[in-house]
Design an enzyme around this catalytic site. Structure first.
Site, PDB file in Angstrom:
ATOM      1  N   GLY A  19      26.673 -50.300 -20.232  1.00  0.00           N
ATOM      2  CA  GLY A  19      27.716 -51.281 -20.512  1.00  0.00           C
ATOM      3  C   GLY A  19      27.155 -52.457 -21.273  1.00  0.00           C
ATOM      4  O   GLY A  19      25.968 -52.506 -21.607  1.00  0.00           O
ATOM      5  N   ASP A  22      29.853 -52.310 -25.303  1.00  0.00           N
ATOM      6  CA  ASP A  22      28.430 -52.429 -25.596  1.00  0.00           C
ATOM      7  C   ASP A  22      28.191 -52.539 -27.099  1.00  0.00           C
ATOM      8  O   ASP A  22      27.295 -53.268 -27.554  1.00  0.00           O
ATOM      9  CB  ASP A  22      27.693 -51.212 -25.028  1.00  0.00           C
ATOM     10  CG  ASP A  22      26.254 -51.522 -24.640  1.00  0.00           C
ATOM     11  OD1 ASP A  22      25.817 -52.669 -24.830  1.00  0.00           O
ATOM     12  OD2 ASP A  22      25.567 -50.621 -24.138  1.00  0.00           O
ATOM     13  N   LYS A  43      24.962 -47.110 -29.845  1.00  0.00           N
ATOM     14  CA  LYS A  43      25.308 -48.488 -30.229  1.00  0.00           C
ATOM     15  C   LYS A  43      24.111 -49.230 -30.797  1.00  0.00           C
ATOM     16  O   LYS A  43      24.257 -50.141 -31.618  1.00  0.00           O
ATOM     17  CB  LYS A  43      25.916 -49.220 -29.032  1.00  0.00           C
ATOM     18  CG  LYS A  43      25.025 -49.288 -27.791  1.00  0.00           C
ATOM     19  CD  LYS A  43      24.172 -50.520 -27.716  1.00  0.00           C
ATOM     20  CE  LYS A  43      23.278 -50.532 -26.487  1.00  0.00           C
ATOM     21  NZ  LYS A  43      22.528 -51.802 -26.351  1.00  0.00           N
ATOM     22  N   SER A  72      12.413 -56.396 -18.926  1.00  0.00           N
ATOM     23  CA  SER A  72      13.472 -57.383 -18.730  1.00  0.00           C
ATOM     24  C   SER A  72      14.681 -56.786 -18.020  1.00  0.00           C
ATOM     25  O   SER A  72      15.218 -57.387 -17.076  1.00  0.00           O
ATOM     26  CB  SER A  72      13.891 -57.972 -20.081  1.00  0.00           C
ATOM     27  OG  SER A  72      14.274 -56.960 -20.991  1.00  0.00           O
ATOM     28  N   VAL A 130      10.423 -52.922 -27.250  1.00  0.00           N
ATOM     29  CA  VAL A 130      10.931 -51.667 -27.808  1.00  0.00           C
ATOM     30  C   VAL A 130      12.275 -51.903 -28.495  1.00  0.00           C
ATOM     31  O   VAL A 130      13.167 -52.555 -27.944  1.00  0.00           O
ATOM     32  CB  VAL A 130      11.105 -50.607 -26.703  1.00  0.00           C
ATOM     33  CG1 VAL A 130      11.781 -49.347 -27.259  1.00  0.00           C
ATOM     34  CG2 VAL A 130       9.743 -50.253 -26.100  1.00  0.00           C
ATOM     35  N   SER A 166      20.461 -59.388 -28.928  1.00  0.00           N
ATOM     36  CA  SER A 166      20.201 -57.969 -29.141  1.00  0.00           C
ATOM     37  C   SER A 166      18.957 -57.763 -29.998  1.00  0.00           C
ATOM     38  O   SER A 166      18.893 -58.229 -31.146  1.00  0.00           O
ATOM     39  CB  SER A 166      21.404 -57.317 -29.836  1.00  0.00           C
ATOM     40  OG  SER A 166      21.067 -56.056 -30.368  1.00  0.00           O
ATOM     41  N   ARG A 167      17.966 -57.057 -29.451  1.00  0.00           N
ATOM     42  CA  ARG A 167      16.760 -56.763 -30.223  1.00  0.00           C
ATOM     43  C   ARG A 167      17.082 -55.906 -31.443  1.00  0.00           C
ATOM     44  O   ARG A 167      16.486 -56.085 -32.505  1.00  0.00           O
ATOM     45  CB  ARG A 167      15.736 -56.041 -29.340  1.00  0.00           C
ATOM     46  CG  ARG A 167      15.263 -56.840 -28.162  1.00  0.00           C
ATOM     47  CD  ARG A 167      14.016 -56.256 -27.531  1.00  0.00           C
ATOM     48  NE  ARG A 167      14.219 -54.955 -26.940  1.00  0.00           N
ATOM     49  CZ  ARG A 167      14.504 -54.725 -25.661  1.00  0.00           C
ATOM     50  NH1 ARG A 167      14.684 -55.751 -24.850  1.00  0.00           N
ATOM     51  NH2 ARG A 167      14.623 -53.505 -25.195  1.00  0.00           N
TER      52      ARG A 167
END
Length: 334
Positions: A137, A245, A192, A13, A280, A255-256
C-alpha cells in the site's frame, strides 16, 4: 495466535517502521537483521540511526541478531528485506520453520532474474503448508514510524490469517484492509516503482505537472493490463495497493524511485544516481523484470518499455519521451 510476538526480518527503514507500528498496536516485535553489528547498535541506541534517525523504539521492539531465536519465539514472520535477498532469507528459514509458522511479505518487487512474484518464491522455498500473506500500500517508512495516519492492504488466500494480521497491525493511526488477491497486491507494489522512475524522469526533464499526471494515469493503465494478464483483479489496482501506491511514489520526493528518476532525467548516470540515493532502488531491477514479463505475455507496456531502454540500453530520456509522444493515436482505455 493473536498477541504472540511477531518476527520482523529486515532492519532497514521499512522493517523498522513496521516493528514500531506493531509495538504501537500492542504487539511485541522481534526485529532481526543479518548484520550483527547493526542489530547491536539498535539494541544499544534504541533507534535506527542509519535508516530512521530520530525515531525512538517503543519498549516492545526488541532487536535480535539470532534468527533461530526469532523463529522459535514467533509463529508469524514478517519478511521485509530487499527483493534480491528475499529467496536467500527464505532459504535460511526453510530449516527452521514448522507447520505452525506463517509468512508475511512486506517486500515490494520481483525476484531478480526470474521476474517471479514473491508468493511464487515462497511456494518454491518453503513447504506448501506454510500460510502466506502480502502487505502493501501507499506507505513511507518515516511517516508510519512517527505515527502519521496510514492505510494498507493485506492479502492472503487464508482468510482467517488475513483477518488476524489486520487485527495485529491495527491501531488509531494504522488502518488495514483485507483482500484475497495476492497477485494484484504484490504486482501493484512491484510495478509502481518502475513508474515512479518514469514520473521522476519527466520532472527531471522539467516537463511539468501536466506531463507528470499523464505519466501516472497511463502507468495505471499499464499496471492493470499486466496485472490482469497475470491473474490479478482490476479492482485491486484501483485500491490502495494499486493507484494509491502509484500516486504516492510518483509524486512525493520521499520515494527513492522517484528521486532516482529525477536524477536520471537531469543527466546523472544510473550508477551515480543509485550511489546518491544510498539505499536499494527497487524500480531499477523491476524495470528489467516488467520488460521480461511484458514480452513473454505479448503486452504493450510503452512507459515501462521506455524506462527499461533508458536504464539498460542508454537511451537518452528525451528520446524516450519522443518515442512515447510519437506513438500511433488511439482511443483512451486499458
Amino acid at each position: 495466535m493473536a498477541g504472540d510476538a511477531i518476527g520482523v526480518l529486515g532492519a532497514g527503514s521499512w522493517g523498522t517502521a513496521l516493528a514500531i507500528q506493531l509495538a504501537r498496536a500492542g504487539r511485541r516485535a522481534l526485529l532481526w537483521g543479518h548484520h550483527s553489528g547493526h542489530i547491536a547498535a539498535l539494541a544499544r541506541d534504541r533507534v535506527n540511526q542509519r535508516y530512521l534517525a530520530g525515531v525512538s523504539f517503543p519498549a516492545d521492539v526488541q532487536p535480535e541478531s539470532d534468527l533461530e531465536k526469532v523463529v522459535q519465539a514467533c509463529a508469524t514472520l514478517l519478511v521485509v528485506v530487499p527483493s534480491n535477498a528475499f529467496r536467500d532469507t527464505l532459504k535460511r528459514l526453510a530449516a527452521l520453520v514448522g507447520p505452525h509458522h506463517r509468512i508475511v511479505s512486506a517486500t515490494k518487487g520481483f525476484e531478480h532474474g526470474t521476474g517471479r512474484l514473491l508468493h511464487e518464491v515462497c511456494a518454491d522455498a518453503l513447504p506448501s503448508r506454510t500460510s502466506f500473506a502480502a502487505l502493501s500500500g501507499p506507505t513511507f517508512a518515516k511517516e508510519v514510524a512517527i505515527g502519521l495516519p496510514t492505510a494498507v492492504t493485506i492479502a492472503s488466500r487464508d482468510t482467517a490469517f488475513c483477518a488476524e494480521l489486520a487485527a495485529e497491525f491495527h491501531s488509531d493511526n494504522f488502518r488495514v484492509y483485507t483482500s484475497d488477491d495476492i497477485i494484484g497486491v504484490e504486482l501493484g507494489g512491484a510495478v509502481k516503482n518502475v513508474y515512479a522512475i518514469a514520473a521522476g524522469i519527466s520532472d527531471g526533464l522539467g516537463f511539468g505537472a501536466n506531463a507528470r499526471v499523464a505519466v501516472v494515469t497511463r502507468s495505471l493503465a499499464e499496471m492493470v493490463r499486466l496485472g490482469e494478464a497475470l491473474g490479478g483483479r482490476r479492482d485491486t489496482f484501483l485500491g490502495l495497493a494499486g493507484i494509491g501506491d502509484l500516486m504516492l511514489t510518483c509524486t512525493d520526493d520521499q520515494s527513492r524511485n522517484r528521486r532516482f528518476g529525477l536524477a536520471v532525467g537531469k543527466g546523472v548516470s544510473t550508477d551515480e544516481a543509485i550511489r546518491q540515493i544510498g539505499q536499494v532502488v527497487e524500480g531499477f531491477a523491476s524495470a528489467r523484470e516488467v520488460k521480461r514479463r511484458g514480452v513473454a505475455l505479448g503486452l504493450e507496456l510503452p512507459i515501462a518499455d521506455q524506462v527499461y531502454s533508458v536504464l539498460y540500453e542508454n537511451l537518452p530520456p528525451r528520446v524516450a519521451v519522443r518515442h512515447l509522444l510519437e506513438r500511433e493515436q488511439k482511443a483512451e482505455g486499458i
